[in-house]
Scaffold this active site. Sequence first.
Site, PDB file in Angstrom:
ATOM      1  N   HIS A  20     -66.237  20.998 -37.502  1.00 51.17           N
ATOM      2  CA  HIS A  20     -65.632  20.224 -37.194  1.00 51.17           C
ATOM      3  C   HIS A  20     -65.380  18.705 -37.852  1.00 51.17           C
ATOM      4  O   HIS A  20     -64.993  18.042 -38.607  1.00 51.17           O
ATOM      5  CB  HIS A  20     -64.734  19.655 -35.830  1.00 51.17           C
ATOM      6  CG  HIS A  20     -64.379  21.304 -35.510  1.00 51.17           C
ATOM      7  ND1 HIS A  20     -65.213  22.062 -34.243  1.00 51.17           N
ATOM      8  CD2 HIS A  20     -63.841  21.612 -35.841  1.00 51.17           C
ATOM      9  CE1 HIS A  20     -63.938  22.840 -33.751  1.00 51.17           C
ATOM     10  NE2 HIS A  20     -63.303  22.924 -35.334  1.00 51.17           N
ATOM     11  N   LYS A  44     -54.708  29.062 -24.045  1.00 54.66           N
ATOM     12  CA  LYS A  44     -55.932  29.373 -24.639  1.00 54.66           C
ATOM     13  C   LYS A  44     -56.377  28.475 -23.222  1.00 54.66           C
ATOM     14  O   LYS A  44     -56.979  27.840 -22.834  1.00 54.66           O
ATOM     15  CB  LYS A  44     -56.639  28.490 -25.752  1.00 54.66           C
ATOM     16  CG  LYS A  44     -56.070  28.870 -27.093  1.00 54.66           C
ATOM     17  CD  LYS A  44     -56.754  28.162 -28.134  1.00 54.66           C
ATOM     18  CE  LYS A  44     -56.431  28.947 -29.908  1.00 54.66           C
ATOM     19  NZ  LYS A  44     -57.239  28.173 -30.471  1.00 54.66           N
ATOM     20  N   ARG A  93     -62.370  28.021 -43.497  1.00 55.74           N
ATOM     21  CA  ARG A  93     -62.910  28.470 -44.249  1.00 55.74           C
ATOM     22  C   ARG A  93     -62.977  29.574 -44.446  1.00 55.74           C
ATOM     23  O   ARG A  93     -61.705  29.484 -45.595  1.00 55.74           O
ATOM     24  CB  ARG A  93     -63.360  28.838 -42.351  1.00 55.74           C
ATOM     25  CG  ARG A  93     -64.619  27.947 -41.427  1.00 55.74           C
ATOM     26  CD  ARG A  93     -64.396  27.918 -40.218  1.00 55.74           C
ATOM     27  NE  ARG A  93     -63.411  28.274 -39.455  1.00 55.74           N
ATOM     28  CZ  ARG A  93     -62.716  28.706 -38.236  1.00 55.74           C
ATOM     29  NH1 ARG A  93     -64.215  29.214 -37.049  1.00 55.74           N
ATOM     30  NH2 ARG A  93     -61.605  28.725 -37.562  1.00 55.74           N
ATOM     31  N   SER A 131     -65.774  27.234 -33.245  1.00 54.00           N
ATOM     32  CA  SER A 131     -66.517  27.216 -31.651  1.00 54.00           C
ATOM     33  C   SER A 131     -66.381  28.314 -30.553  1.00 54.00           C
ATOM     34  O   SER A 131     -67.751  28.400 -30.001  1.00 54.00           O
ATOM     35  CB  SER A 131     -64.856  26.402 -31.081  1.00 54.00           C
ATOM     36  OG  SER A 131     -64.675  25.385 -31.645  1.00 54.00           O
TER      37      SER A 131
HETATM   38  N1  LIG Z   1     -66.664  25.797 -39.200  1.00 55.18           N
HETATM   39  C1  LIG Z   1     -65.425  24.961 -39.493  1.00 55.18           C
HETATM   40  N2  LIG Z   1     -65.359  24.456 -40.552  1.00 55.18           N
HETATM   41  C2  LIG Z   1     -63.754  23.933 -40.939  1.00 55.18           C
HETATM   42  N3  LIG Z   1     -62.892  23.791 -40.296  1.00 55.18           N
HETATM   43  C3  LIG Z   1     -62.789  24.028 -39.231  1.00 55.18           C
HETATM   44  C4  LIG Z   1     -64.060  25.069 -38.676  1.00 55.18           C
HETATM   45  N4  LIG Z   1     -64.258  25.593 -37.435  1.00 55.18           N
HETATM   46  C5  LIG Z   1     -63.380  25.270 -37.625  1.00 55.18           C
HETATM   47  N5  LIG Z   1     -62.204  24.756 -39.145  1.00 55.18           N
HETATM   48  C6  LIG Z   1     -60.737  24.384 -38.692  1.00 55.18           C
HETATM   49  O1  LIG Z   1     -60.640  22.276 -37.604  1.00 55.18           O
HETATM   50  C7  LIG Z   1     -59.552  22.790 -36.756  1.00 55.18           C
HETATM   51  C8  LIG Z   1     -59.976  22.439 -35.799  1.00 55.18           C
HETATM   52  O2  LIG Z   1     -60.198  24.297 -34.659  1.00 55.18           O
HETATM   53  P1  LIG Z   1     -60.106  24.554 -33.754  1.00 55.18           P
HETATM   54  O3  LIG Z   1     -60.610  23.685 -33.047  1.00 55.18           O
HETATM   55  O4  LIG Z   1     -59.968  26.097 -33.075  1.00 55.18           O
HETATM   56  O5  LIG Z   1     -58.875  24.336 -33.269  1.00 55.18           O
HETATM   57  P2  LIG Z   1     -56.734  25.081 -32.919  1.00 55.18           P
HETATM   58  O6  LIG Z   1     -57.201  25.780 -31.899  1.00 55.18           O
HETATM   59  O7  LIG Z   1     -56.086  24.125 -33.628  1.00 55.18           O
HETATM   60  O8  LIG Z   1     -57.193  26.077 -34.041  1.00 55.18           O
HETATM   61  C9  LIG Z   1     -58.289  23.990 -37.941  1.00 55.18           C
HETATM   62  O9  LIG Z   1     -57.834  23.695 -38.399  1.00 55.18           O
HETATM   63  C10 LIG Z   1     -59.531  25.348 -38.029  1.00 55.18           C
HETATM   64  O10 LIG Z   1     -59.238  25.886 -39.084  1.00 55.18           O
HETATM   65 MG   LIG Z   2     -58.615  27.645 -34.364  1.00 55.39          MG
END
Ligand SMILES: Nc1ncnc2c1ncn2[C@@H]1O[C@H](COP(=O)(O)OP(=O)(O)O)[C@@H](O)[C@H]1O
Ligand SMILES: [Mg+2]
Length: 172
Positions: A20, A44, A93, A131
């Site tokens: 992130h 969630k 990803r 996460s």
């Molecule tokens: N390791 C990573 N590298 C790049 N982008 C990521 C990574 N992990 C999560 N993301 C991106 O960050 C954004 C927020 O992810 P997340 O916290 O899981 O929220 P959501 O519940 O909206 O999926 C999403 O676009 C997700 O694809």
């Molecule tokens: Mg997600």
Amino acid sequence: MTKEILAVYPGSFDPPTNGHLDIVMRASCLFPKIIVAITENVSKRHIFSLEKRINLFEKITENLKNVEVTSFSGLLANYLERINSFILIRGLRALSDFEYEFQMALMNRKLNKKIETIFLMTDQTYTFISSNMVKEIAMLGGNIIDFVPKCVDEELKKHVMGLSKENFAKQC
Ligand SMILES: Nc1ncnc2c1ncn2[C@@H]1O[C@H](COP(=O)(O)OP(=O)(O)O)[C@@H](O)[C@H]1O
Ligand SMILES: [Mg+2]
């Protein structure tokens, strides 16, 4: 177009990871201002409260002067309309992200045709970080320091130590 562009990076960030952080750092070089909009997604189950997630994201981006961290509830498209921003940043990803993100991008555009979603490809270093994976490893006593900022590592350790056995089983 010369008006100041406000881009929104929405997500659950439960907890924020190095993946992130990489996305927000790169986005902050592309746009004059980034709003990290943390959602209390009702569908969630989060381990960290909204306040804690905001606090952690603020800490890890304190050196990025054009990044602001906030929260929103309800429909993202409505939130974007309220703050008059129509650029969404999302991270991608592997292929596994694509289908969901593609559907979300099309749906958001359907809800408001001004909304454009910009995808930043993850850096290869972070491609396997999520996460959920980080939480699972931490719950099982593994080392997550390579995957999250230091303050997140500390907070997760505190969280795991504070869990009763019963809650531990539930959250694993
Ligand atoms: N390791 C990573 N590298 C790049 N982008 C990521 C990574 N992990 C999560 N993301 C991106 O960050 C954004 C927020 O992810 P997340 O916290 O899981 O929220 P959501 O519940 O909206 O999926 C999403 O676009 C997700 O694809
Ligand atoms: Mg997600």
